[in-house]
Scaffold this motif. Sequence first.
Motif, PDB file in Angstrom:
ATOM      1  N   VAL A 162      23.059 -30.236 -25.152  1.00  0.00           N
ATOM      2  CA  VAL A 162      21.831 -31.035 -25.245  1.00  0.00           C
ATOM      3  C   VAL A 162      21.922 -32.214 -24.273  1.00  0.00           C
ATOM      4  N   ALA A 163      23.093 -32.844 -24.223  1.00  0.00           N
ATOM      5  CA  ALA A 163      23.294 -33.955 -23.292  1.00  0.00           C
ATOM      6  C   ALA A 163      23.157 -33.470 -21.855  1.00  0.00           C
ATOM      7  N   ALA A 164      23.708 -32.295 -21.579  1.00  0.00           N
ATOM      8  CA  ALA A 164      23.655 -31.768 -20.213  1.00  0.00           C
ATOM      9  C   ALA A 164      22.206 -31.492 -19.806  1.00  0.00           C
ATOM     10  N   LEU A 165      21.435 -30.950 -20.736  1.00  0.00           N
ATOM     11  CA  LEU A 165      20.024 -30.669 -20.425  1.00  0.00           C
ATOM     12  C   LEU A 165      19.254 -31.963 -20.182  1.00  0.00           C
ATOM     13  N   ALA A 166      19.566 -33.001 -20.963  1.00  0.00           N
ATOM     14  CA  ALA A 166      18.913 -34.299 -20.741  1.00  0.00           C
ATOM     15  C   ALA A 166      19.289 -34.835 -19.359  1.00  0.00           C
ATOM     16  N   ALA A 167      20.563 -34.661 -18.988  1.00  0.00           N
ATOM     17  CA  ALA A 167      21.017 -35.133 -17.676  1.00  0.00           C
ATOM     18  C   ALA A 167      20.259 -34.400 -16.570  1.00  0.00           C
ATOM     19  N   VAL A 168      20.048 -33.106 -16.747  1.00  0.00           N
ATOM     20  CA  VAL A 168      19.326 -32.323 -15.742  1.00  0.00           C
ATOM     21  C   VAL A 168      17.879 -32.815 -15.616  1.00  0.00           C
ATOM     22  N   MET A 169      17.282 -33.207 -16.749  1.00  0.00           N
ATOM     23  CA  MET A 169      15.920 -33.755 -16.682  1.00  0.00           C
ATOM     24  C   MET A 169      15.888 -35.015 -15.822  1.00  0.00           C
ATOM     25  N   ALA A 170      16.932 -35.860 -15.969  1.00  0.00           N
ATOM     26  CA  ALA A 170      17.000 -37.065 -15.142  1.00  0.00           C
ATOM     27  C   ALA A 170      17.062 -36.665 -13.672  1.00  0.00           C
ATOM     28  N   VAL A 171      17.944 -35.720 -13.379  1.00  0.00           N
ATOM     29  CA  VAL A 171      18.148 -35.303 -11.992  1.00  0.00           C
ATOM     30  C   VAL A 171      16.858 -34.738 -11.408  1.00  0.00           C
ATOM     31  N   PHE A 227      10.409 -39.894 -16.949  1.00  0.00           N
ATOM     32  CA  PHE A 227      10.807 -38.683 -16.214  1.00  0.00           C
ATOM     33  C   PHE A 227       9.600 -37.758 -16.077  1.00  0.00           C
ATOM     34  N   GLU A 228       9.638 -36.977 -15.002  1.00  0.00           N
ATOM     35  CA  GLU A 228       8.512 -36.077 -14.757  1.00  0.00           C
ATOM     36  C   GLU A 228       8.625 -34.806 -15.586  1.00  0.00           C
ATOM     37  N   LYS A 229       7.489 -34.070 -15.656  1.00  0.00           N
ATOM     38  CA  LYS A 229       7.485 -32.914 -16.548  1.00  0.00           C
ATOM     39  C   LYS A 229       7.929 -31.617 -15.876  1.00  0.00           C
ATOM     40  N   ARG A 230       8.601 -31.744 -14.750  1.00  0.00           N
ATOM     41  CA  ARG A 230       9.126 -30.524 -14.116  1.00  0.00           C
ATOM     42  C   ARG A 230      10.225 -29.926 -14.970  1.00  0.00           C
ATOM     43  N   ASP A 231      10.397 -28.594 -14.911  1.00  0.00           N
ATOM     44  CA  ASP A 231      11.509 -28.055 -15.691  1.00  0.00           C
ATOM     45  C   ASP A 231      12.184 -26.866 -15.010  1.00  0.00           C
ATOM     46  N   THR A 232      12.114 -26.825 -13.667  1.00  0.00           N
ATOM     47  CA  THR A 232      12.751 -25.718 -12.957  1.00  0.00           C
ATOM     48  C   THR A 232      14.245 -25.668 -13.222  1.00  0.00           C
ATOM     49  N   LEU A 233      14.909 -26.831 -13.077  1.00  0.00           N
ATOM     50  CA  LEU A 233      16.365 -26.849 -13.219  1.00  0.00           C
ATOM     51  C   LEU A 233      16.795 -26.612 -14.667  1.00  0.00           C
ATOM     52  N   ARG A 286      14.899 -28.222 -31.215  1.00  0.00           N
ATOM     53  CA  ARG A 286      14.052 -29.271 -31.774  1.00  0.00           C
ATOM     54  C   ARG A 286      14.487 -30.644 -31.256  1.00  0.00           C
ATOM     55  N   VAL A 287      15.803 -30.879 -31.280  1.00  0.00           N
ATOM     56  CA  VAL A 287      16.308 -32.175 -30.827  1.00  0.00           C
ATOM     57  C   VAL A 287      16.039 -32.354 -29.333  1.00  0.00           C
ATOM     58  N   LEU A 288      16.187 -31.275 -28.592  1.00  0.00           N
ATOM     59  CA  LEU A 288      15.920 -31.345 -27.159  1.00  0.00           C
ATOM     60  C   LEU A 288      14.457 -31.721 -26.910  1.00  0.00           C
ATOM     61  N   ASP A 289      13.555 -31.165 -27.711  1.00  0.00           N
ATOM     62  CA  ASP A 289      12.132 -31.507 -27.561  1.00  0.00           C
ATOM     63  C   ASP A 289      11.892 -32.989 -27.861  1.00  0.00           C
ATOM     64  N   GLU A 290      12.574 -33.497 -28.894  1.00  0.00           N
ATOM     65  CA  GLU A 290      12.424 -34.923 -29.222  1.00  0.00           C
ATOM     66  C   GLU A 290      12.913 -35.790 -28.066  1.00  0.00           C
ATOM     67  N   VAL A 291      14.037 -35.383 -27.502  1.00  0.00           N
ATOM     68  CA  VAL A 291      14.596 -36.132 -26.376  1.00  0.00           C
ATOM     69  C   VAL A 291      13.646 -36.075 -25.181  1.00  0.00           C
ATOM     70  N   ARG A 292      13.119 -34.905 -24.927  1.00  0.00           N
ATOM     71  CA  ARG A 292      12.232 -34.734 -23.774  1.00  0.00           C
ATOM     72  C   ARG A 292      11.000 -35.633 -23.908  1.00  0.00           C
ATOM     73  N   THR A 293      10.423 -35.656 -25.103  1.00  0.00           N
ATOM     74  CA  THR A 293       9.248 -36.499 -25.336  1.00  0.00           C
ATOM     75  C   THR A 293       9.579 -37.969 -25.038  1.00  0.00           C
ATOM     76  N   ASP A 294      10.716 -38.418 -25.509  1.00  0.00           N
ATOM     77  CA  ASP A 294      11.136 -39.801 -25.245  1.00  0.00           C
ATOM     78  C   ASP A 294      11.272 -40.068 -23.750  1.00  0.00           C
ATOM     79  N   LEU A 295      11.837 -39.098 -23.048  1.00  0.00           N
ATOM     80  CA  LEU A 295      12.154 -39.320 -21.637  1.00  0.00           C
ATOM     81  C   LEU A 295      10.898 -39.396 -20.762  1.00  0.00           C
ATOM     82  N   HIS A 296       9.794 -38.942 -21.294  1.00  0.00           N
ATOM     83  CA  HIS A 296       8.544 -39.044 -20.539  1.00  0.00           C
ATOM     84  C   HIS A 296       7.886 -40.411 -20.691  1.00  0.00           C
TER      85      HIS A 296
END
Length: 695
Positions: free
Chosen positions: A308-317, A254-260, A278-288
């Motif tokens: 946290v799940a919703a934020l991960a979903a937004v990163m996908a989007v 996933f890209e490192k954009r974070d507007t949404l 903290r968990v969100l940061d761990e997830v974000r690192t994985d998703l990159h």
Amino acid sequence: MVTTDMDVAAIPASALKGVGPKLREKLERLGWHTVQDVLFHLPFRYQDRTRLQPIGSLRPGQEALISGTIELADVVFRGRRNLLCRLSDGTGHLTLRFFHFSSAQQQNLERGRVLRCFGEVRAGSSGLEMIHPEYELLDDAAAPQPEMTLTPFYPTTEGVHQLTVRKLVGRALDLHLARLPELLPEALLQELRLPTLQEALVFVHRPPPGADLAELEQGRHPAQQRLVFEELLAHHLSLKRLRARLQRQPAPPFEKRDTLTRQLLAALPFTLTAAQQRVLDEVRTDLHQSHPMQRLVQGDVGSGKTIVAALAAVMAVESGYQAGIMAPTELLAEQHWRNFLHWLQPLGIEVAWLSGKLSAKNRRSMLELIASGRAPVAVGTHALFQAEVEFARLGLVVVDEQHRFGVHQRLQLREKGRRQGLVPHQLIMTATPIPRTLAQAFYADLDVSVIDELPPGRKPVDTVVVSDQRRDEVVARVHAACRDGRQTYWVCPLIEESELLEAEAATATAAALTTALPELRIGLVHGRLKPAEKEAVMREFKDGRIQLLVATTVIEVGVDVPNASLMIIENAERLGLSQLHQLRGRVGRGAAQSSCVLLYHAPLSENARERLAILRQTHDGFEIARRDLEMRGPGEVLGTRQTGEQAFHIADLVRDQRLLPKIDAAAQRLTDNAPECVTPLIRRWLGVREHYGEV
Ligand code: ADP
Ligand code: MG
């Protein structure tokens, strides 16, 4: 690895002498396909027929081989005919009692004859007794000698006699044991003070006289521990291999954009806790990364996993991929859908909804939304992963309350999620926290994050334990709470694995409460209702139109009604602590002080009393899970009991906890020093099940 000319895993069990086609079929039911299966079919108990016990030393409950002279033989009537023989060996005497006997038997068992008997010693009306013992007349010249080893008893199946199993295992040992390769390095065995595989198997099948029976029957003997160790190691290696294979698969970075994500965070009425962040940061690192995330997020009930799940979903989007969110029940899936709509629609993200209950027309349009990619996020039950559901660009799969699914289902899901050569990232969430050592054994293929903090302002739920003899007081309490504008859950769980019985119990309770509290608006939900009916009742409860909700454990996970602040749980003594903790987590979500009443049916055992006291003392899901594990075993904690999944043949994660910390290092050593042993070891213990691991 010691190699042999022919692998015992390749020799069919039917090659053993005495196994014809009929018997073979029955043995298949025992899981006996190959000679290796026979060798690993372990006794569950033993009898000691290796030595005679002095009658004077016997205790009730003991099984013993004795011999003595008949001092008295008599037929008496005690409602029916009994043949009684008093046997004495000079150290004491004991009565043999027969309810069924032939006249030949009666003639044989006369005064002065010398017998050897085996049976269970009981306390009778006039001293110790054996009822229908096995016996031999010793003055027969042909009477056999005592056994040379302890006598094993094996699990068997209908139509296969214990003696047959014993004989076939004996043959397998005599003819084939020598071909069974040793897969563990000698140095490792010496360090752990464990015997070789062949020594271990000979010992468990044929323990020598004097072997510690109690230790053997508990599975704690070093010979058994050697086998347990090997099994745990095999599982661990299998999960590690799965993980390694998965790491080589391509996933969409996933890209490192974070507007949404910023927009969503700004719109929330709260800020994330430090643990969520903290968990969100761990997830974000994985998703990159360009290999799939495999992350388990553990977080106590109410710790805020959904956002946290919703934020991960937004990163996908944000990176142009889709996210699929799956929950184990309709109720929970629908609640997630509403939350996601609430959070994501303002960002212009369309959220599709898929469940078993959609009309054909709605379903088609949802499938179309998902397949075209117009809905970047889809929420649903397992319906989401059925074959006809095609995602345009699935990049993330979220599985909520994973403990309801079991380990194999999780692995299968991972397969289902794979589309178009790319493996989606996977985020698994569970509110059943498990202790670290257990997590290592069970989730060696996953990275684990922990949300170990609750949002601020939560008040611990006041928990009391009350006998159901004081039901009237509890009903009065419900009445008072509802009159004050608060809402109440009344949960009727049954331990029987029957949704029907559970539904009946809840229906009866609802009827009784309706009579007792005529002015309250009472609703009922259970697993036998149609989804639409269930949904209607839940909606009314959420909207405050129902004051008292009588429910089965369908409400266990996830349901969120902040105004509900009182919960009554019936038969609390029969539920697991983690499950009670989950249920209790339905209250304490709003501003009011919440309470939970654990009703039990007297008398309460000492153990049950202790267990319920734990819930009064602590609200920490990890601590509760740890105690639950100690007291009830891992099947309860991991939920594998519900899914009918049997994870291990002989290992028991509670009994064998001591071994767990050694497994990871041993796996590493084996992989480094004897890589050729890894595959045979996994095959030996997981057999065909290993294909779940093919990624
Ligand atoms: P669980 O971890 O049990 O799934 P949820 O995600 O359902 O918990 O969250 C429980 C409640 O807490 C929800 O109403 C949610 O909106 C709220 N919540 C989540 N995070 C926070 C936070 N940081 N501060 C306040 N409330 C929060
Ligand atoms: Mg949840």
